[in-house]
Design a protein around this motif. Structure first.
Motif, mmCIF file in Angstrom:
data_model
loop_
_atom_site.group_PDB
_atom_site.id
_atom_site.type_symbol
_atom_site.label_atom_id
_atom_site.label_comp_id
_atom_site.label_asym_id
_atom_site.label_seq_id
_atom_site.Cartn_x
_atom_site.Cartn_y
_atom_site.Cartn_z
ATOM 1 N N ALA A 180 -35.731 -2.725 25.928
ATOM 2 C CA ALA A 180 -36.133 -2.895 27.328
ATOM 3 C C ALA A 180 -37.583 -2.471 27.529
ATOM 4 O O ALA A 180 -38.343 -3.121 28.262
ATOM 5 N N ARG A 181 -37.970 -1.399 26.860
ATOM 6 C CA ARG A 181 -39.358 -0.947 26.965
ATOM 7 C C ARG A 181 -40.298 -1.979 26.346
ATOM 8 O O ARG A 181 -41.355 -2.288 26.908
ATOM 9 N N LEU A 183 -39.808 -5.172 26.066
ATOM 10 C CA LEU A 183 -39.858 -6.349 26.939
ATOM 11 C C LEU A 183 -40.755 -6.104 28.151
ATOM 12 O O LEU A 183 -41.334 -7.043 28.702
ATOM 13 N N SER A 184 -40.886 -4.854 28.548
ATOM 14 C CA SER A 184 -41.721 -4.538 29.719
ATOM 15 C C SER A 184 -43.213 -4.676 29.422
ATOM 16 O O SER A 184 -44.027 -4.718 30.349
ATOM 17 N N GLY A 186 -44.733 -7.238 28.343
ATOM 18 C CA GLY A 186 -45.207 -8.538 28.810
ATOM 19 C C GLY A 186 -45.769 -9.446 27.733
ATOM 20 O O GLY A 186 -46.433 -10.437 28.060
ATOM 21 N N ALA A 234 -34.527 -11.891 29.657
ATOM 22 C CA ALA A 234 -35.923 -11.589 29.994
ATOM 23 C C ALA A 234 -36.832 -12.806 29.869
ATOM 24 O O ALA A 234 -38.037 -12.707 30.104
#
Length: 385
Positions: A180-181, A183-184, A186, A234
């Motif tokens: 998740a990190r 994917l954040s 960008g 995502a």
């Protein structure tokens, strides 16, 4: 045999690293010093020889791999790109990728590498935990890695990040948080690899001594399925077994491999496919360098592939893709009929693991988890890579 008229891909291998990672079985070497001028001249000579055997092609992509090509002087990268685009006319949207380690020393070269023509970087973060990075033998920590990522995103049009999962002791929840990190951040592309123990590596020695235990099959499968679900949600679905991208941001260079088109490989240990020939350069840096000085190229072997071998390779590569494999292309390589066990395809289709749709054969989402078992069943007389 009809010549391949699709854009050519060029792979350039830089074999040197600051240190050898314990999981790595790539052709990478640690040397106290490198004669940069000698290496630049040798790479240019090897490239010129290969270009003479592939005249009149368009150049669609260049990929600097290693080793650690971000250790290459930007002037060497620029010289190779200039020569490559004189040998072959580049496509308007040529993709030029360089693999990079996220150390601050290498990140300091990113501006010059971008000015040299690199427009895509593949950044080997590998993990977002300092303890794990030490376990993996990486020279950077998380803060340094994220600093390099920020620099890369400022200088390159396109950025991909590499991470390794299914590590010893890694819980599913921990990987979900780490992914998740990632994917954040960008980035348009993620290469996510399950940790495997390769023969001849330090991890293989550790495993043999009982000091290294990887997650069991069920745990690894849970992580694989979670990874695909999270990346798809995502907007970066898996387009290949280990690669995830926004639509349109797939690695065009690697798609050349998976779609089984011609690619030239230069530098130590580099492989290529040229008009039905499998090419391989000498692996050890010093042997390759001596061969170039002696012969004008570093080729160790050029092997003519049979129609069956080419079609088999195309199937093994293409079935890794979410788009599946083009059966018309495979049949053309085979000289008639694709080497497929259709009885096996029928059985697997009944189990929801594979789909035959028009001129494509596609491994389903459920089948992707079992790909290594499916390939030798589907591809007649083949052993999965």
């Amino acid at each position: 045999m009809t010549p391949d008229k699709t854009p050519l891909a060029l792979y350039v291998h830089w074999p040197f690293c600051v240190s050898k990672c314990p999981y790595c079985d790539f052709n990478s070497h640690v040397r106290e010093s490198v004669d940069q001028q000698a290496w630049r001249d040798a790479l240019l000579a090897d490239l010129a020889h290969e270009a003479g055997l592939l005249p009149g092609r368009r150049l669609g992509s260049v990929f600097f791999g290693g080793g650690t090509p971000s250790l290459m002087p930007p002037a060497t990268v620029a010289a190779i790109l200039d020569a490559a685009q004189r040998h072959w006319a580049p496509t308007d949207d040529i993709e030029i990728t360089l693999e990079a380690n996220p150390s601050s020393v290498e990140a300091a070269r990113f501006a010059d590498l971008a000015a040299a023509g690199v427009n895509r970087v593949s950044l080997g973060l590998q993990a977002l935990d300092d303890n794990v990075l030490r376990f993996l033998g990486r020279a950077h920590d998380v803060a340094e890695g994220l600093g390099a990522l920020d620099t890369a995103q400022r200088h390159f049009q396109r950025v991909s990040v590499d991470l390794i999962y299914a590590r010893p002791g890694q819980s599913l929840a921990a990987w979900e948080a780490e992914l998740a990190r990632a994917l954040s951040f960008g980035t348009e592309h993620l290469s996510l690899y399950q940790l495997t123990v390769e023969p001849g590596t330090r991890f293989a020695t550790e495993e043999a001594k009982g000091r290294l235990t990887l997650p069991d099959g069920d745990a690894a499968a849970d992580v694989f399925e979670t990874t695909r679900a999270m990346t798809a949600a995502a907007g970066l679905p898996a387009y290949e077994t280990s690669n995830h991208a926004r639509p349109g941001a797939e690695s065009r260079h690697n798609l050349t491999y998976w779609r089984y088109r011609d690619y030239a490989g230069v530098g130590p240990g580099a492989h290529g496919r040229r008009g039905g020939l499998a090419t391989q350069r000498r692996r050890k840096p010093e042997n390759w360098l001596a061969a170039v000085a002696r012969n004008g190229h570093g080729i160790e072997a050029e092997t003519a592939l049979t129609a069956h071998e080419r079609a088999t390779e195309a199937l093994l590569m293409g079935l890794r893709l979410a788009e599946g494999v083009d059966l018309t292309h495979v049949a053309a390589l085979a000289g008639g009929r694709a080497p497929i066990d259709w009885a096996a395809v029928t059985r697997l289709a009944g189990q929801g693991l594979i789909v035959h749709a028009g001129d494509r054969l596609i491994v389903t989402e459920a089948g992707a988890l079992l790909l290594d078992a499916i390939l030798p069943l589907v591809v007649a007389d083949a052993v999965a890579a």
